[in-house]
Design a protein around this motif. Structure first.
Motif, short mmCIF file in Angstrom:
data_model
loop_
_atom_site.label_atom_id
_atom_site.label_comp_id
_atom_site.label_asym_id
_atom_site.label_seq_id
_atom_site.Cartn_x
_atom_site.Cartn_y
_atom_site.Cartn_z
N TYR A 36 20.02 -1.74 -33.95
CA TYR A 36 19.96 -2.13 -32.54
C TYR A 36 19.80 -3.65 -32.42
O TYR A 36 18.83 -4.22 -32.91
N ALA A 63 19.33 -8.29 -20.83
CA ALA A 63 19.21 -7.19 -19.88
C ALA A 63 17.83 -7.20 -19.25
O ALA A 63 16.88 -7.74 -19.81
N GLN A 68 15.27 -4.55 -18.50
CA GLN A 68 14.97 -3.15 -18.82
C GLN A 68 16.26 -2.37 -19.10
O GLN A 68 16.46 -1.26 -18.62
N CYS A 69 17.12 -2.96 -19.89
CA CYS A 69 18.40 -2.38 -20.32
C CYS A 69 19.43 -2.27 -19.20
O CYS A 69 20.44 -1.57 -19.36
N ASP A 75 16.85 4.59 -22.42
CA ASP A 75 17.37 4.11 -21.15
C ASP A 75 18.43 5.08 -20.64
O ASP A 75 19.26 5.56 -21.41
N ALA A 131 21.24 2.66 -25.91
CA ALA A 131 20.30 1.54 -25.80
C ALA A 131 18.87 2.05 -25.85
O ALA A 131 18.57 3.15 -25.40
N LEU A 175 14.77 0.48 -25.25
CA LEU A 175 13.95 -0.64 -24.79
C LEU A 175 12.70 -0.74 -25.67
O LEU A 175 11.90 0.19 -25.73
N CYS A 184 15.74 -5.22 -24.82
CA CYS A 184 16.72 -4.14 -24.90
C CYS A 184 17.55 -4.30 -26.17
O CYS A 184 18.13 -5.36 -26.43
N LYS A 222 20.78 -2.65 -28.22
CA LYS A 222 21.94 -1.76 -28.11
C LYS A 222 22.44 -1.44 -29.50
O LYS A 222 22.56 -2.31 -30.36
#
Length: 227
Positions: A24, A29, A31-32, A159, A165, A167, A218, A220
């Motif tokens: 990740y 972002a 909060q994503c 999320d 994703a 957080l 965040c 991803k």
């Protein structure tokens, strides 16, 4: 028949709380919820290329996390190595709270002595404000106190807006005093927010994206580009 039904419910429940294993990387972002320039090339230029953590499967419905401790922007190498070493044994739990589905990893829960605590604090953040905080806390400590409960943990929240994703909302070590009965107190005497160090390496306070990190980072999931 009833036993089979219960087993199926448990299986589906575990699957519904499962997360994607993988690497990740940080994205800009709130909060994503993706932020930053709409143009992909411009977004790439302002997004630090930083791995936050790896999620690794361990059994049917279990995981463990490997934090990118090299992203701790102002720790000594001893501090980085120490935190990496805590990841060899983890306790994983999953559940739901007001934030949604969360995945919690307990990296450490043990008693340490005063000398160990002093050495650890010296190896963590080297910022003068942080070192001053550690020093003041130790000065107010009764010299007779020599045992602390150390608890290190990581929390990832799923999320619903952004696929693949997670957080990162918590990466901390908390040190608790013991009371006269030998029980750890409810509130930590010293709390180290390792996540804050990672944030400082991503964006500076004057950076327009700095406020977006207030509630977590965040990550991803990285996926190779398909030919």
């Amino acid at each position: 028949m009833r036993l089979l039904f219960c087993c199926l419910c448990l299986l589906f429940s575990s699957q519904s709380l499962a997360m994607n294993a993988g690497r990740y990387y940080y994205i800009i972002a709130d909060q994503c919820e993706a932020r930053g320039p709409n143009d992909p090339e411009a977004l790439d230029k302002v997004t630090p290329d930083v791995l936050l953590f790896d999620v690794i499967p361990a059994g049917i419905s279990d995981y463990y996390v490997n934090m990118n401790t090299d992203a701790l922007s102002d720790y000594t190498q001893d501090g980085v190595d120490y935190l990496s070493g805590l990841e060899s044994e983890q306790a994983y739990t999953v559940g739901r709270d007001t934030d949604g589905v969360y995945h919690s990893f307990m990296l450490q829960r043990e008693a340490i002595n005063r000398t160990t605590l002093v050495d650890l604090l010296a190896s963590f953040s080297q910022r003068q404000s942080d070192k001053g905080y550690f020093y003041r806390k130790l000065l107010t400590l009764d010299p007779a106190v020599n045992r602390f409960k150390a608890v290190s943990s990581v929390k990832l929240v799923e999320d619903t807006q952004l696929p693949s994703a997670l957080l990162l909302t918590e990466y901390t070590t908390k040190y608790y005093l013991f009371d006269s009965a030998g029980n750890a107190e409810q509130e930590p005497y010293i709390e180290i927010n390792h996540l804050a160090s990672i944030k400082r390496g991503l964006h500076q306070p004057r950076d327009p994206f700095y406020p977006l990190m207030a509630n977590g980072l965040c990550g991803k999931e990285w996926k190779p580009v398909q030919d």
